[in-house]
Design an enzyme around this catalytic site. Sequence first.
Site, mmCIF file in Angstrom:
data_model
loop_
_atom_site.group_PDB
_atom_site.id
_atom_site.type_symbol
_atom_site.label_atom_id
_atom_site.label_comp_id
_atom_site.label_asym_id
_atom_site.label_seq_id
_atom_site.Cartn_x
_atom_site.Cartn_y
_atom_site.Cartn_z
ATOM 1 N N CYS A 1 -1.487 2.319 -10.463
ATOM 2 C CA CYS A 1 -2.210 3.110 -11.470
ATOM 3 C C CYS A 1 -1.874 4.591 -11.309
ATOM 4 O O CYS A 1 -1.577 5.042 -10.195
ATOM 5 C CB CYS A 1 -3.715 2.956 -11.286
ATOM 6 S SG CYS A 1 -4.194 1.247 -11.268
ATOM 7 N N ILE B 1 6.295 -7.823 -6.289
ATOM 8 C CA ILE B 1 6.249 -6.494 -6.862
ATOM 9 C C ILE B 1 5.340 -6.483 -8.100
ATOM 10 O O ILE B 1 5.147 -7.511 -8.744
ATOM 11 C CB ILE B 1 7.664 -5.984 -7.263
ATOM 12 C CG1 ILE B 1 8.298 -6.852 -8.336
ATOM 13 C CG2 ILE B 1 8.538 -5.793 -6.090
ATOM 14 C CD1 ILE B 1 9.624 -6.315 -8.896
ATOM 15 N N ASN B 2 4.803 -5.292 -8.384
ATOM 16 C CA ASN B 2 4.182 -5.079 -9.684
ATOM 17 C C ASN B 2 5.322 -4.850 -10.694
ATOM 18 O O ASN B 2 6.493 -4.904 -10.329
ATOM 19 C CB ASN B 2 3.241 -3.871 -9.622
ATOM 20 C CG ASN B 2 2.076 -4.027 -10.586
ATOM 21 O OD1 ASN B 2 2.256 -4.504 -11.711
ATOM 22 N ND2 ASN B 2 0.891 -3.620 -10.180
#
Length: 290
Positions: free
Chosen positions: A122, A183-184
């Site tokens: 984020c 992973i994102n």
Amino acid sequence: MVKIFGIAFKNEVFTASGVFGFGLKYQRISNAVGAVITKGITLKPREGNPPPRIYETPGGLINWVGLENPGVDAFCAHIIPGLAKLKTRVIANVAGFSVNEYIEIVERIGNRVDAFELNVSCPNVKEGGAAFGQDPDIVGRIVAGVRKKTKCPVIVKLTPNFCDPLRVARMCVDKGADGISLINTLYGMAYDTSSGKPLIIGGLSGPAIKPFALYCVNRIRDIGVPIIGMGGIMTGQDAYEFLLAGASAVAVGSAMLRDPEAPIAIIKELESFLRRGKKAGDGRKGLNKA
Ligand SMILES: Cc1cc2nc3c(=O)[nH]c(=O)nc-3n(C[C@H](O)[C@H](O)[C@H](O)COP(=O)(O)O)c2cc1C
């Protein structure tokens, strides 16, 4: 059965955050997987972004959902009771827009889930807007703060964008993280050629990112805590490759948008790869064997 972070999971295939809601609608699938990783929970409710939220690319998709969720208080009051009835483990995915938000969300949930997954992709709104996960020191502050607020295992989900996952993972482990997931999504965008304007800027997922995701998992394979690998897993063979790269468990994301039952097929196919691999003496580290 596999044991990871000191917890027994019925298998090593989990649903990835954001593609399966809270796992309450399709309980047959939730109860078949090793764990449901919930959609990201923020401090305040969020409506998410206006459309288009999802754009298909040849090798996957770009999403710009914007963390739509009811907020932590509604999660505690209305969703946790339903999650408690599932016959699977529940990992709460947490998203903050400041260091303190992560800490506060985890404090409010406390010990009422099986584990936490901190989404540090984020934007750090208060400190320049780059993703928290690009700065090991900021991630360290989040992990140290969260660690004091719960007895549950804390897993940090790394961003693959513009940073070395090994540096960030080392900091996480130093500050008390029990696991790493990766992973994102990768940054991605597409243009609307009729207007000449960007159509979508968001997170790229799906088969296109699998080779890079495998590379990232392998890069941190000796980190010393269990790893949940993800990124483009569509088949049991893909899942097995992540275990070979050093993961103790895997999460299935975009594949579920094509076929919600994908994890069930992956569990079955992975089992046969594991049987064959065991016979052949594969190179897995075996961190997760109960
Ligand atoms: C529609 C969509 C929503 C997502 N939402 C979240 C989220 O809320 N929190 C999070 O940590 N990751 C989220 N992700 C990232 C996935 O959990 C996963 O890390 C990523 O998509 C790579 O796996 P895949 O290629 O199998 O989809 C989302 C992905 C997609 C496609």
